[in-house]
Scaffold this motif. Sequence first.
Motif, PDB file in Angstrom:
ATOM      1  N   LYS A  13       6.299   0.310   2.072  1.00 41.05           N
ATOM      2  CA  LYS A  13       7.010   1.328   2.823  1.00 41.05           C
ATOM      3  C   LYS A  13       7.048   0.927   4.297  1.00 41.05           C
ATOM      4  O   LYS A  13       6.182   0.202   4.787  1.00 41.05           O
ATOM      5  CB  LYS A  13       6.321   2.681   2.665  1.00 41.05           C
ATOM      6  CG  LYS A  13       6.393   3.212   1.235  1.00 41.05           C
ATOM      7  CD  LYS A  13       5.792   4.593   1.150  1.00 41.05           C
ATOM      8  CE  LYS A  13       5.939   5.159  -0.256  1.00 41.05           C
ATOM      9  NZ  LYS A  13       5.386   6.521  -0.359  1.00 41.05           N
ATOM     10  N   LYS A  14       8.036   1.410   5.011  1.00 38.67           N
ATOM     11  CA  LYS A  14       8.227   0.997   6.391  1.00 38.67           C
ATOM     12  C   LYS A  14       7.189   1.602   7.319  1.00 38.67           C
ATOM     13  O   LYS A  14       6.820   1.018   8.316  1.00 38.67           O
ATOM     14  CB  LYS A  14       9.633   1.380   6.860  1.00 38.67           C
ATOM     15  CG  LYS A  14      10.735   0.562   6.174  1.00 38.67           C
ATOM     16  CD  LYS A  14      12.095   0.909   6.737  1.00 38.67           C
ATOM     17  CE  LYS A  14      13.195   0.089   6.065  1.00 38.67           C
ATOM     18  NZ  LYS A  14      14.531   0.411   6.602  1.00 38.67           N
ATOM     19  N   GLN A  16       0.559  -0.243  -0.695  1.00 41.84           N
ATOM     20  CA  GLN A  16       0.588   0.220  -2.072  1.00 41.84           C
ATOM     21  C   GLN A  16      -0.745   0.841  -2.489  1.00 41.84           C
ATOM     22  O   GLN A  16      -0.775   1.835  -3.226  1.00 41.84           O
ATOM     23  CB  GLN A  16       0.941  -0.932  -3.012  1.00 41.84           C
ATOM     24  CG  GLN A  16       1.127  -0.505  -4.468  1.00 41.84           C
ATOM     25  CD  GLN A  16       2.177   0.579  -4.637  1.00 41.84           C
ATOM     26  OE1 GLN A  16       3.248   0.499  -4.031  1.00 41.84           O
ATOM     27  NE2 GLN A  16       1.873   1.590  -5.431  1.00 41.84           N
ATOM     28  N   ALA A  17      -1.840   0.284  -2.030  1.00 43.47           N
ATOM     29  CA  ALA A  17      -3.152   0.856  -2.355  1.00 43.47           C
ATOM     30  C   ALA A  17      -3.301   2.244  -1.755  1.00 43.47           C
ATOM     31  O   ALA A  17      -3.972   3.113  -2.327  1.00 43.47           O
ATOM     32  CB  ALA A  17      -4.268  -0.057  -1.856  1.00 43.47           C
ATOM     33  N   ALA A  18      -2.662   2.477  -0.614  1.00 45.43           N
ATOM     34  CA  ALA A  18      -2.703   3.806  -0.007  1.00 45.43           C
ATOM     35  C   ALA A  18      -2.033   4.839  -0.891  1.00 45.43           C
ATOM     36  O   ALA A  18      -2.377   6.021  -0.870  1.00 45.43           O
ATOM     37  CB  ALA A  18      -2.019   3.767   1.364  1.00 45.43           C
ATOM     38  N   VAL A  19      -1.088   4.400  -1.701  1.00 44.96           N
ATOM     39  CA  VAL A  19      -0.361   5.301  -2.599  1.00 44.96           C
ATOM     40  C   VAL A  19      -1.089   5.498  -3.927  1.00 44.96           C
ATOM     41  O   VAL A  19      -1.248   6.615  -4.407  1.00 44.96           O
ATOM     42  CB  VAL A  19       1.067   4.765  -2.866  1.00 44.96           C
ATOM     43  CG1 VAL A  19       1.795   5.638  -3.892  1.00 44.96           C
ATOM     44  CG2 VAL A  19       1.856   4.681  -1.575  1.00 44.96           C
ATOM     45  N   GLY A  20      -1.557   4.391  -4.504  1.00 48.08           N
ATOM     46  CA  GLY A  20      -2.109   4.464  -5.856  1.00 48.08           C
ATOM     47  C   GLY A  20      -3.582   4.186  -6.010  1.00 48.08           C
ATOM     48  O   GLY A  20      -4.117   4.302  -7.112  1.00 48.08           O
ATOM     49  N   VAL A  71      -4.060  -0.941 -11.694  1.00 52.20           N
ATOM     50  CA  VAL A  71      -3.854  -1.697 -10.462  1.00 52.20           C
ATOM     51  C   VAL A  71      -2.384  -2.052 -10.332  1.00 52.20           C
ATOM     52  O   VAL A  71      -1.801  -2.660 -11.229  1.00 52.20           O
ATOM     53  CB  VAL A  71      -4.699  -2.981 -10.459  1.00 52.20           C
ATOM     54  CG1 VAL A  71      -4.458  -3.778  -9.174  1.00 52.20           C
ATOM     55  CG2 VAL A  71      -6.175  -2.663 -10.619  1.00 52.20           C
ATOM     56  N   ALA A  72      -1.773  -1.659  -9.220  1.00 53.33           N
ATOM     57  CA  ALA A  72      -0.372  -1.996  -8.973  1.00 53.33           C
ATOM     58  C   ALA A  72      -0.270  -3.400  -8.405  1.00 53.33           C
ATOM     59  O   ALA A  72      -1.111  -3.825  -7.605  1.00 53.33           O
ATOM     60  CB  ALA A  72       0.242  -0.991  -7.996  1.00 53.33           C
ATOM     61  N   LEU A  73       0.757  -4.130  -8.816  1.00 58.40           N
ATOM     62  CA  LEU A  73       0.995  -5.472  -8.293  1.00 58.40           C
ATOM     63  C   LEU A  73       2.044  -5.422  -7.191  1.00 58.40           C
ATOM     64  O   LEU A  73       3.073  -4.759  -7.328  1.00 58.40           O
ATOM     65  CB  LEU A  73       1.465  -6.409  -9.407  1.00 58.40           C
ATOM     66  CG  LEU A  73       0.486  -6.655 -10.564  1.00 58.40           C
ATOM     67  CD1 LEU A  73       1.077  -7.655 -11.546  1.00 58.40           C
ATOM     68  CD2 LEU A  73      -0.863  -7.136 -10.050  1.00 58.40           C
ATOM     69  N   THR A  74       1.757  -6.134  -6.110  1.00 63.25           N
ATOM     70  CA  THR A  74       2.721  -6.280  -5.024  1.00 63.25           C
ATOM     71  C   THR A  74       3.144  -7.739  -4.959  1.00 63.25           C
ATOM     72  O   THR A  74       2.558  -8.606  -5.616  1.00 63.25           O
ATOM     73  CB  THR A  74       2.105  -5.837  -3.684  1.00 63.25           C
ATOM     74  OG1 THR A  74       0.915  -6.598  -3.435  1.00 63.25           O
ATOM     75  CG2 THR A  74       1.771  -4.354  -3.703  1.00 63.25           C
ATOM     76  N   ALA A  75       4.158  -8.016  -4.181  1.00 57.50           N
ATOM     77  CA  ALA A  75       4.685  -9.379  -4.113  1.00 57.50           C
ATOM     78  C   ALA A  75       3.696 -10.307  -3.417  1.00 57.50           C
ATOM     79  O   ALA A  75       3.336 -10.109  -2.255  1.00 57.50           O
ATOM     80  CB  ALA A  75       6.016  -9.385  -3.368  1.00 57.50           C
ATOM     81  N   GLY A  76       3.265 -11.327  -4.143  1.00 60.88           N
ATOM     82  CA  GLY A  76       2.409 -12.342  -3.553  1.00 60.88           C
ATOM     83  C   GLY A  76       3.246 -13.446  -2.939  1.00 60.88           C
ATOM     84  O   GLY A  76       4.438 -13.287  -2.687  1.00 60.88           O
ATOM     85  N   ILE A  90      -0.549  -9.138   3.101  1.00 60.23           N
ATOM     86  CA  ILE A  90      -1.656  -8.212   3.370  1.00 60.23           C
ATOM     87  C   ILE A  90      -1.130  -6.783   3.509  1.00 60.23           C
ATOM     88  O   ILE A  90      -1.638  -5.849   2.891  1.00 60.23           O
ATOM     89  CB  ILE A  90      -2.397  -8.627   4.651  1.00 60.23           C
ATOM     90  CG1 ILE A  90      -3.036 -10.000   4.478  1.00 60.23           C
ATOM     91  CG2 ILE A  90      -3.458  -7.592   5.018  1.00 60.23           C
ATOM     92  CD1 ILE A  90      -3.523 -10.624   5.782  1.00 60.23           C
ATOM     93  N   GLY A  91      -0.099  -6.621   4.325  1.00 61.01           N
ATOM     94  CA  GLY A  91       0.432  -5.283   4.570  1.00 61.01           C
ATOM     95  C   GLY A  91       1.002  -4.628   3.337  1.00 61.01           C
ATOM     96  O   GLY A  91       0.852  -3.418   3.127  1.00 61.01           O
ATOM     97  N   ASP A  92       1.683  -5.403   2.495  1.00 58.16           N
ATOM     98  CA  ASP A  92       2.244  -4.851   1.268  1.00 58.16           C
ATOM     99  C   ASP A  92       1.155  -4.297   0.356  1.00 58.16           C
ATOM    100  O   ASP A  92       1.292  -3.213  -0.226  1.00 58.16           O
ATOM    101  CB  ASP A  92       3.028  -5.925   0.509  1.00 58.16           C
ATOM    102  CG  ASP A  92       4.374  -6.227   1.144  1.00 58.16           C
ATOM    103  OD1 ASP A  92       4.806  -5.467   2.027  1.00 58.16           O
ATOM    104  OD2 ASP A  92       4.994  -7.230   0.752  1.00 58.16           O
ATOM    105  N   ALA A  93       0.059  -5.051   0.211  1.00 59.09           N
ATOM    106  CA  ALA A  93      -1.026  -4.607  -0.663  1.00 59.09           C
ATOM    107  C   ALA A  93      -1.712  -3.365  -0.101  1.00 59.09           C
ATOM    108  O   ALA A  93      -2.061  -2.434  -0.854  1.00 59.09           O
ATOM    109  CB  ALA A  93      -2.035  -5.732  -0.859  1.00 59.09           C
TER     110      ALA A  93
END
Length: 239
Positions: free
Chosen positions: A8-9, A132-136, A208-213, A126-129
């Motif tokens: 998210k932005k 997403q962790a803040a959400v799920g 665990v949600a996956l984000t773009a590596g 780093i920021g993407d993970a």
Amino acid sequence: MGLFRRRKKEAGPSCSVVVVAAGASTRMGFDKVLAEVGGLPVIVRCLQSFQQVSEVKEIVVVTREDLVPDVARLCQDFGLTKVAKVIRGGETRTQSARLGTLECGHKAPLIAIHDGARPFVTPQVIGDAIAQAAVGGAAAPAVSVKDTIKEARDGLVERTLDRPSLYAVQTPQVFDGDLIRAALQKALDDGVELTDDCAAVERLGMKVALTAGDERNIKLTTPADLLIGEVLLEEAPAL
């Protein structure tokens, strides 16, 4: 990339980071965290990426007892101001990760755990993970597996796994702070040794949600990996 959750932005919440760098470097043949790649020690290059991320408020480095003075000196020399502590690790990776989480402040709701041997992680990954962790409550970067993977026993193939559903998970892996502390302690209490921290929360039934590596976010394990790292830096000096 449809499976991966997009960042998210808006800025994410505060996050503490545990960088685990307490291994014996047996396959490398020398202390890889102090080895240089692109003119910088591996641990410094790794920490600089986290230093740039606004959501990261503190970093705890977990390393071998004999390396604590050297790592602490490097953090000071390179102005890594977010490094709050450099501590001695445990006998296993899970023990080291657990020790690191206990040293994190409780003001940050999230804790990220990262392999110190992954110096090419980018602030974007780093920021993407973190977002997403803040959400799920749990997230990790991953890349699709390119090779066909076989499951075998005693040298004989038992089945071919479905490649489109397979992902290679990277770090940092980011979690709700209370969740990962409890999950790692549970694993230790049960005598279970894990290869990554996602497995600890998965044992508790957490998804665990996956984000773009990033394909360049490699783990340095052997001397050949250092050579690969030099090539990566030639192609992308900003890493």
